[in-house]
Design a protein around this motif. Sequence first.
Motif, PDB file in Angstrom:
ATOM      1  N   GLN A 230       0.902  -1.188   0.110  1.00  0.00           N
ATOM      2  CA  GLN A 230      -0.034  -0.025   0.024  1.00  0.00           C
ATOM      3  C   GLN A 230       1.044   1.833   0.097  1.00  0.00           C
ATOM      4  O   GLN A 230       0.473   2.031  -0.922  1.00  0.00           O
ATOM      5  CB  GLN A 230      -1.055  -0.106   1.231  1.00  0.00           C
ATOM      6  CG  GLN A 230      -1.788  -1.113   1.296  1.00  0.00           C
ATOM      7  CD  GLN A 230      -2.324  -1.557   2.381  1.00  0.00           C
ATOM      8  OE1 GLN A 230      -3.277  -0.158   3.102  1.00  0.00           O
ATOM      9  NE2 GLN A 230      -2.544  -2.384   3.573  1.00  0.00           N
ATOM     10  N   LEU A 231       2.379   1.224   0.818  1.00  0.00           N
ATOM     11  CA  LEU A 231       2.511   2.284   1.117  1.00  0.00           C
ATOM     12  C   LEU A 231       3.586   2.755  -0.216  1.00  0.00           C
ATOM     13  O   LEU A 231       3.642   4.092  -0.477  1.00  0.00           O
ATOM     14  CB  LEU A 231       3.692   1.568   1.975  1.00  0.00           C
ATOM     15  CG  LEU A 231       4.359   3.321   1.946  1.00  0.00           C
ATOM     16  CD1 LEU A 231       3.474   4.607   3.018  1.00  0.00           C
ATOM     17  CD2 LEU A 231       5.803   2.495   3.591  1.00  0.00           C
ATOM     18  N   GLY A 232       3.931   2.035  -0.712  1.00  0.00           N
ATOM     19  CA  GLY A 232       4.067   1.658  -3.021  1.00  0.00           C
ATOM     20  C   GLY A 232       3.037   3.130  -3.439  1.00  0.00           C
ATOM     21  O   GLY A 232       4.047   3.247  -4.879  1.00  0.00           O
ATOM     22  N   GLU A 233       2.207   2.253  -3.054  1.00  0.00           N
ATOM     23  CA  GLU A 233       1.395   3.175  -3.843  1.00  0.00           C
ATOM     24  C   GLU A 233       0.374   4.584  -3.920  1.00  0.00           C
ATOM     25  O   GLU A 233      -0.349   4.915  -4.599  1.00  0.00           O
ATOM     26  CB  GLU A 233      -0.323   1.644  -3.694  1.00  0.00           C
ATOM     27  CG  GLU A 233       0.304   0.610  -5.238  1.00  0.00           C
ATOM     28  CD  GLU A 233      -0.807  -0.221  -4.854  1.00  0.00           C
ATOM     29  OE1 GLU A 233      -1.759   0.655  -4.901  1.00  0.00           O
ATOM     30  OE2 GLU A 233      -0.484  -1.370  -5.306  1.00  0.00           O
ATOM     31  N   ILE A 234       0.851   5.110  -2.526  1.00  0.00           N
ATOM     32  CA  ILE A 234       1.291   6.212  -1.633  1.00  0.00           C
ATOM     33  C   ILE A 234       1.811   7.092  -2.001  1.00  0.00           C
ATOM     34  O   ILE A 234       2.654   7.080  -1.730  1.00  0.00           O
ATOM     35  CB  ILE A 234      -0.002   6.470  -0.501  1.00  0.00           C
ATOM     36  CG1 ILE A 234      -1.157   5.265  -0.062  1.00  0.00           C
ATOM     37  CG2 ILE A 234       0.208   6.953   0.217  1.00  0.00           C
ATOM     38  CD1 ILE A 234      -0.706   4.764   1.196  1.00  0.00           C
ATOM     39  N   ALA A 236       1.505  10.517  -1.687  1.00  0.00           N
ATOM     40  CA  ALA A 236       0.886  11.455  -0.695  1.00  0.00           C
ATOM     41  C   ALA A 236       1.591  11.518   0.872  1.00  0.00           C
ATOM     42  O   ALA A 236       1.150  10.648   1.619  1.00  0.00           O
ATOM     43  CB  ALA A 236      -0.631  12.604   0.063  1.00  0.00           C
ATOM     44  N   GLU A 237       2.466  12.379   2.022  1.00  0.00           N
ATOM     45  CA  GLU A 237       2.924  11.790   2.128  1.00  0.00           C
ATOM     46  C   GLU A 237       2.308  11.750   3.705  1.00  0.00           C
ATOM     47  O   GLU A 237       2.509  10.974   5.368  1.00  0.00           O
ATOM     48  CB  GLU A 237       3.981  12.889   2.425  1.00  0.00           C
ATOM     49  CG  GLU A 237       4.587  12.382   4.756  1.00  0.00           C
ATOM     50  CD  GLU A 237       6.245  12.905   4.162  1.00  0.00           C
ATOM     51  OE1 GLU A 237       6.990  14.145   5.340  1.00  0.00           O
ATOM     52  OE2 GLU A 237       7.219  12.687   2.701  1.00  0.00           O
ATOM     53  N   PRO A 238       0.980  12.487   4.289  1.00  0.00           N
ATOM     54  CA  PRO A 238      -0.009  12.750   4.273  1.00  0.00           C
ATOM     55  C   PRO A 238      -0.397  11.678   5.216  1.00  0.00           C
ATOM     56  O   PRO A 238      -0.617  10.329   6.138  1.00  0.00           O
ATOM     57  CB  PRO A 238      -0.663  13.605   4.864  1.00  0.00           C
ATOM     58  CG  PRO A 238      -0.120  14.778   4.060  1.00  0.00           C
ATOM     59  CD  PRO A 238       0.687  14.363   3.318  1.00  0.00           C
ATOM     60  N   GLU A 239      -1.060  10.494   4.179  1.00  0.00           N
ATOM     61  CA  GLU A 239      -1.639   9.277   4.102  1.00  0.00           C
ATOM     62  C   GLU A 239      -0.445   8.372   4.110  1.00  0.00           C
ATOM     63  O   GLU A 239      -0.866   7.104   4.509  1.00  0.00           O
ATOM     64  CB  GLU A 239      -2.226   8.977   3.011  1.00  0.00           C
ATOM     65  CG  GLU A 239      -3.488  10.055   2.599  1.00  0.00           C
ATOM     66  CD  GLU A 239      -3.706   9.878   1.008  1.00  0.00           C
ATOM     67  OE1 GLU A 239      -3.945   8.886   0.229  1.00  0.00           O
ATOM     68  OE2 GLU A 239      -4.463  10.755   0.441  1.00  0.00           O
ATOM     69  N   ARG A 240       0.961   8.274   3.950  1.00  0.00           N
ATOM     70  CA  ARG A 240       2.000   7.576   4.398  1.00  0.00           C
ATOM     71  C   ARG A 240       2.053   7.087   5.290  1.00  0.00           C
ATOM     72  O   ARG A 240       1.960   6.231   6.948  1.00  0.00           O
ATOM     73  CB  ARG A 240       2.674   7.633   3.902  1.00  0.00           C
ATOM     74  CG  ARG A 240       3.249   7.072   1.971  1.00  0.00           C
ATOM     75  CD  ARG A 240       4.196   8.164   1.399  1.00  0.00           C
ATOM     76  NE  ARG A 240       5.180   6.870   0.513  1.00  0.00           N
ATOM     77  CZ  ARG A 240       6.169   7.142  -0.414  1.00  0.00           C
ATOM     78  NH1 ARG A 240       6.742   7.296   0.260  1.00  0.00           N
ATOM     79  NH2 ARG A 240       6.201   6.277  -1.450  1.00  0.00           N
ATOM     80  N   LEU A 241       1.997   8.542   6.434  1.00  0.00           N
ATOM     81  CA  LEU A 241       1.972   8.310   7.741  1.00  0.00           C
ATOM     82  C   LEU A 241       1.600   8.313   8.723  1.00  0.00           C
ATOM     83  O   LEU A 241       1.575   7.504   9.436  1.00  0.00           O
ATOM     84  CB  LEU A 241       2.660  10.307   7.636  1.00  0.00           C
ATOM     85  CG  LEU A 241       3.904  10.674   7.546  1.00  0.00           C
ATOM     86  CD1 LEU A 241       3.634  12.426   8.424  1.00  0.00           C
ATOM     87  CD2 LEU A 241       4.754  10.110   7.905  1.00  0.00           C
ATOM     88  N   GLN A 242      -0.118   7.842   7.999  1.00  0.00           N
ATOM     89  CA  GLN A 242      -1.338   7.955   8.825  1.00  0.00           C
ATOM     90  C   GLN A 242      -0.943   6.219   8.775  1.00  0.00           C
ATOM     91  O   GLN A 242      -1.713   5.648   9.317  1.00  0.00           O
ATOM     92  CB  GLN A 242      -2.536   7.991   8.141  1.00  0.00           C
ATOM     93  CG  GLN A 242      -3.565   7.530   8.675  1.00  0.00           C
ATOM     94  CD  GLN A 242      -3.511   8.299  10.126  1.00  0.00           C
ATOM     95  OE1 GLN A 242      -3.628   9.883  10.577  1.00  0.00           O
ATOM     96  NE2 GLN A 242      -3.580   7.399  11.234  1.00  0.00           N
TER      97      GLN A 242
END
Length: 285
Positions: A230-234, A236-242
């Motif tokens: 999932q992280l590789g497909e995101i 936006a940093e805020p979404e990654r951090l969440q």
Amino acid sequence: MPKPAEIDAAYRHACRMEIEALKPGNVHRFADGHRMSAQQFLDSADVSAAAVCHSGWPVGRRILHAIRATRETVGTNTNLGIVLLCAPIAKAAEGGGDDLQKELATVLGAMDDGDAQDVFRAIALANPGGLGDAENDVAEPPRVPLLVAMREAADRDLIARQYVNDFADIFSGGLAAYRTAEDSGETSMWPTVFTYLHFLSRFPDSHVARKHGIGTAEEIRLEAASVAGQLGEITAEPERLQLLADFDRRLKAENINPGTSADLTVATVFAERLNFVLHNSQVSA
């Protein structure tokens, strides 16, 4: 060949980058956990660096003195795995060759009874559990060479495994994950995060398996693989951090600490930094 000050700086850099990265379930600058703080890990790096990177010392002496310094400063086991992995790498960097893993294999092959005694004493002092359950209990004087003891523990301890495969999981998988992240444009903490998730999704974490059983460790491995995907497909940093923070809270709520994956991550960043020094005439600390 890296200068002693460059090896020291590389070690501190690796320890700092690991704490700067949001590693689900582990201690990091975004959240403490498991009755330990990020500052304790930074302090541990500072007080252990002199021994880990002590030019000319054998590996076992480096490990024992680093763990003693850590216990005297923070009073708990924050860095046994880090020290067990990084001390041989630091000594290998002094070898003069341009192939760090080849130098490391030579270092491991040359370890003697004195190294075994010091490593067993360091493990007993840190009191992490796990290795002491083997036939060659670390609370007793070593009855076999260190690499034999590590081989007996290798099927259930990823750090012991590195001693018998010339750190292959770090120099192949770990470094590949780190470099792939960098080549994809990842910066700041993200190459370290992806390295951590590589280890957590590739292997059942040894620390988790010791504390919670292999079944739980395998469940966490599968969840880490899903999070990494999932992280590789995101973007936006805020979404990654969440995404990472949610995983972090779930693990810590169940007192699950993938400490071995974090230790392997430090060693990978350390090796990456040293390789950079080996192949560049100048490097900033």
